[in-house]
Design a protein around this motif. Sequence first.
Motif, PDB file in Angstrom:
ATOM      1  N   GLN A  62     -41.152 -36.213   0.955  1.00  0.00           N
ATOM      2  CA  GLN A  62     -41.401 -34.726   0.684  1.00  0.00           C
ATOM      3  C   GLN A  62     -42.738 -34.110   1.051  1.00  0.00           C
ATOM      4  O   GLN A  62     -43.212 -33.123   0.444  1.00  0.00           O
ATOM      5  CB  GLN A  62     -40.871 -34.452  -0.924  1.00  0.00           C
ATOM      6  CG  GLN A  62     -39.777 -34.906  -1.295  1.00  0.00           C
ATOM      7  CD  GLN A  62     -39.241 -34.566  -2.684  1.00  0.00           C
ATOM      8  OE1 GLN A  62     -40.131 -33.667  -3.236  1.00  0.00           O
ATOM      9  NE2 GLN A  62     -38.072 -34.784  -3.213  1.00  0.00           N
ATOM     10  N   PRO A  81     -40.932 -34.997   6.456  1.00  0.00           N
ATOM     11  CA  PRO A  81     -39.675 -35.102   5.447  1.00  0.00           C
ATOM     12  C   PRO A  81     -38.400 -35.172   5.866  1.00  0.00           C
ATOM     13  O   PRO A  81     -38.107 -34.453   7.076  1.00  0.00           O
ATOM     14  CB  PRO A  81     -40.045 -33.896   4.853  1.00  0.00           C
ATOM     15  CG  PRO A  81     -41.233 -33.007   5.094  1.00  0.00           C
ATOM     16  CD  PRO A  81     -41.583 -33.713   6.514  1.00  0.00           C
ATOM     17  N   VAL A  88     -31.834 -31.297  -2.399  1.00  0.00           N
ATOM     18  CA  VAL A  88     -33.321 -30.719  -2.529  1.00  0.00           C
ATOM     19  C   VAL A  88     -32.933 -29.115  -2.910  1.00  0.00           C
ATOM     20  O   VAL A  88     -32.334 -28.492  -2.105  1.00  0.00           O
ATOM     21  CB  VAL A  88     -34.126 -31.096  -0.957  1.00  0.00           C
ATOM     22  CG1 VAL A  88     -35.230 -30.276  -1.272  1.00  0.00           C
ATOM     23  CG2 VAL A  88     -33.933 -32.498  -0.907  1.00  0.00           C
TER      24      VAL A  88
END
Length: 201
Positions: A62, A81, A88
């Motif tokens: 992330q 990422p 998400v």
Amino acid sequence: MSEPLARAQYRLAAHTPAQLPPDLGHEVAFAGRSNAGKSSALNALCRQNALARVSKTPGRTQQLVFFQIAPHEDRHLVDLPGYGYAKVPRELQAHWQAFVAGYFERRQALRGLVVVMDIRHPLKDYDRQMLGYAVRRALPAHVLLTKADKLSRGGAANALQAVRRELKAEFGEGVGVQTFSALAKQGLDEARAVVEGWLQL
């Protein structure tokens, strides 16, 4: 035989532009949809088992994670990422997109992009978006068609030719492509040569 990538070590993870290391030297970014095998590819290229975290949970990366190629303070691999799963939150997806887009537009140290795609599901929207970033900056890009061991030799060759044709039609000559398998140790030397050339190691 020198193995520069084997000296890669974790340096930092950046969640905002202010956290990025100084914009110096040479960097190669690695992008891929969640579960395309990006972490496994990075680990295999660097001959390490746990440099990049391999997770069964898609989208674990992330931040922009920087791996320094010791002893060079200004040579890095950059793990972008993973993308492509709705788990998400939308705000986080928007943050990543803006952060990554800005990184591609402004980062002077960036010398090339590796896009990791599952050979059975290549050239999704995200893959094209990442390649588009590189092509607009006139940066070289290289596609790893991972998990090639999941197909027969003929099936992998056919998939490679199909992707090569599509890449050339859409992006011109600036994007390379190869088959790759971290599990079967296939295509490692070819991919290492590309990355080390961009890093000038």
